[in-house]
Design a protein around this motif. Structure first.
Motif, mmCIF file in Angstrom:
data_model
loop_
_atom_site.group_PDB
_atom_site.id
_atom_site.type_symbol
_atom_site.label_atom_id
_atom_site.label_comp_id
_atom_site.label_asym_id
_atom_site.label_seq_id
_atom_site.Cartn_x
_atom_site.Cartn_y
_atom_site.Cartn_z
ATOM 1 N N VAL A 79 0.845 -1.195 0.000
ATOM 2 C CA VAL A 79 0.000 0.000 0.000
ATOM 3 C C VAL A 79 0.879 1.242 0.000
ATOM 4 O O VAL A 79 0.627 2.189 -0.749
ATOM 5 C CB VAL A 79 -0.973 0.009 1.199
ATOM 6 C CG1 VAL A 79 -1.786 1.298 1.231
ATOM 7 C CG2 VAL A 79 -1.895 -1.193 1.150
ATOM 8 N N GLN A 80 1.929 1.248 0.820
ATOM 9 C CA GLN A 80 2.850 2.393 0.878
ATOM 10 C C GLN A 80 3.441 2.670 -0.501
ATOM 11 O O GLN A 80 3.514 3.815 -0.934
ATOM 12 C CB GLN A 80 3.963 2.149 1.896
ATOM 13 C CG GLN A 80 4.939 3.304 2.026
ATOM 14 C CD GLN A 80 4.326 4.558 2.619
ATOM 15 O OE1 GLN A 80 3.556 4.470 3.564
ATOM 16 N NE2 GLN A 80 4.643 5.703 2.076
ATOM 17 N N ALA A 81 3.861 1.630 -1.209
ATOM 18 C CA ALA A 81 4.430 1.793 -2.544
ATOM 19 C C ALA A 81 3.407 2.382 -3.512
ATOM 20 O O ALA A 81 3.737 3.266 -4.318
ATOM 21 C CB ALA A 81 4.954 0.457 -3.061
ATOM 22 N N LEU A 82 2.159 1.921 -3.436
ATOM 23 C CA LEU A 82 1.104 2.455 -4.301
ATOM 24 C C LEU A 82 0.817 3.915 -3.985
ATOM 25 O O LEU A 82 0.635 4.734 -4.891
ATOM 26 C CB LEU A 82 -0.172 1.624 -4.163
ATOM 27 C CG LEU A 82 -0.140 0.225 -4.758
ATOM 28 C CD1 LEU A 82 -1.385 -0.555 -4.362
ATOM 29 C CD2 LEU A 82 -0.007 0.284 -6.275
ATOM 30 N N VAL A 83 0.775 4.252 -2.693
ATOM 31 C CA VAL A 83 0.526 5.636 -2.276
ATOM 32 C C VAL A 83 1.646 6.540 -2.779
ATOM 33 O O VAL A 83 1.398 7.619 -3.327
ATOM 34 C CB VAL A 83 0.383 5.735 -0.736
ATOM 35 C CG1 VAL A 83 0.389 7.181 -0.267
ATOM 36 C CG2 VAL A 83 -0.891 5.031 -0.279
ATOM 37 N N GLU A 84 2.884 6.107 -2.626
ATOM 38 C CA GLU A 84 4.026 6.912 -3.069
ATOM 39 C C GLU A 84 4.047 7.074 -4.586
ATOM 40 O O GLU A 84 4.337 8.156 -5.099
ATOM 41 C CB GLU A 84 5.327 6.296 -2.565
ATOM 42 C CG GLU A 84 5.497 6.437 -1.068
ATOM 43 C CD GLU A 84 6.695 5.689 -0.515
ATOM 44 O OE1 GLU A 84 7.441 5.042 -1.293
ATOM 45 O OE2 GLU A 84 6.886 5.741 0.715
ATOM 46 N N ALA A 85 3.728 6.017 -5.318
ATOM 47 C CA ALA A 85 3.693 6.098 -6.778
ATOM 48 C C ALA A 85 2.607 7.068 -7.245
ATOM 49 O O ALA A 85 2.825 7.877 -8.151
ATOM 50 C CB ALA A 85 3.466 4.713 -7.391
ATOM 51 N N ALA A 86 1.445 6.988 -6.609
ATOM 52 C CA ALA A 86 0.348 7.888 -6.973
ATOM 53 C C ALA A 86 0.711 9.329 -6.654
ATOM 54 O O ALA A 86 0.459 10.235 -7.449
ATOM 55 C CB ALA A 86 -0.932 7.484 -6.244
ATOM 56 N N ALA A 87 1.325 9.543 -5.489
ATOM 57 C CA ALA A 87 1.727 10.904 -5.110
ATOM 58 C C ALA A 87 2.762 11.452 -6.088
ATOM 59 O O ALA A 87 2.705 12.616 -6.471
ATOM 60 C CB ALA A 87 2.280 10.918 -3.686
ATOM 61 N N GLY A 88 3.682 10.601 -6.513
ATOM 62 C CA GLY A 88 4.694 11.010 -7.484
ATOM 63 C C GLY A 88 4.088 11.390 -8.821
ATOM 64 O O GLY A 88 4.633 12.214 -9.552
ATOM 65 N N ALA A 89 2.950 10.786 -9.146
ATOM 66 C CA ALA A 89 2.252 11.083 -10.394
ATOM 67 C C ALA A 89 1.235 12.207 -10.213
ATOM 68 O O ALA A 89 0.534 12.574 -11.147
ATOM 69 C CB ALA A 89 1.553 9.830 -10.909
ATOM 70 N N GLY A 90 1.143 12.731 -8.983
ATOM 71 C CA GLY A 90 0.237 13.839 -8.721
ATOM 72 C C GLY A 90 -1.225 13.466 -8.696
ATOM 73 O O GLY A 90 -2.091 14.286 -9.001
ATOM 74 N N ARG A 91 -1.523 12.235 -8.313
ATOM 75 C CA ARG A 91 -2.920 11.802 -8.252
ATOM 76 C C ARG A 91 -3.144 10.978 -6.990
ATOM 77 O O ARG A 91 -2.203 10.402 -6.449
ATOM 78 C CB ARG A 91 -3.291 10.999 -9.491
ATOM 79 C CG ARG A 91 -2.435 9.780 -9.697
ATOM 80 C CD ARG A 91 -2.831 8.995 -10.949
ATOM 81 N NE ARG A 91 -1.840 8.012 -11.288
ATOM 82 C CZ ARG A 91 -1.604 6.898 -10.608
ATOM 83 N NH1 ARG A 91 -2.279 6.614 -9.535
ATOM 84 N NH2 ARG A 91 -0.673 6.050 -11.003
ATOM 85 N N PRO A 92 -4.409 10.899 -6.542
ATOM 86 C CA PRO A 92 -4.712 10.075 -5.366
ATOM 87 C C PRO A 92 -4.604 8.588 -5.711
ATOM 88 O O PRO A 92 -4.758 8.192 -6.864
ATOM 89 C CB PRO A 92 -6.145 10.440 -5.005
ATOM 90 C CG PRO A 92 -6.621 11.391 -6.033
ATOM 91 C CD PRO A 92 -5.544 11.635 -7.033
#
Length: 118
Positions: free
Chosen positions: A6-19
């Motif tokens: 989940v942490q990896a998914l959250v960080e990837a989404a944040a890096g892409a500027g989306r929830p």
């Protein structure tokens, strides 16, 4: 799904500027304490027994989510959509629920001491 995933998914989404999109995810008993899940799509997610203590869920979509016995103490749920979510036994002590959508939610079975609705 494990906390690290989940942490990896959250960080990837944040890096892409989306929830992050975790719609329908099985997150039962996962420790998401302090996570920034603002704006996340958690619609229909299985979060029974999960720890979301102090998590930022502002603006998140938690419609129809299973939050039975989840720990949401001190969680930020302002403007979150919780319509039809199951919160039986959920700990919502000191949670911020200002502006949250609560249609069809039975709050009688949740722990609400200190929760803010206004």
């Amino acid at each position: 799904m494990a906390t690290e995933e989940v942490q990896a998914l959250v960080e990837a989404a944040a890096g892409a500027g989306r929830p992050v999109n975790l719609e329908g995810a099985d997150l039962r008993k996962v420790d998401l304490s302090g996570f920034d899940l603002s704006g996340a799509n958690l619609r229909g997610a299985a979060l029974a027994g999960a720890s979301l203590r102090g998590a930022d869920l502002s603006g998140a979509d938690l419609r129809e989510a299973d939050l039975r016995d989840a720990d949401l103490e001190d969680a930020l749920l302002s403007d979150a959509l919780l319509d039809e979510a199951d919160v039986a036994g959920a700990n919502l002590r000191d949670a911020d629920l200002v502006g949250a959508g609560l249609e069809g939610v039975n709050l009688d079975e949740a722990i609400l001491e200190g929760a803010r609705f206004i």
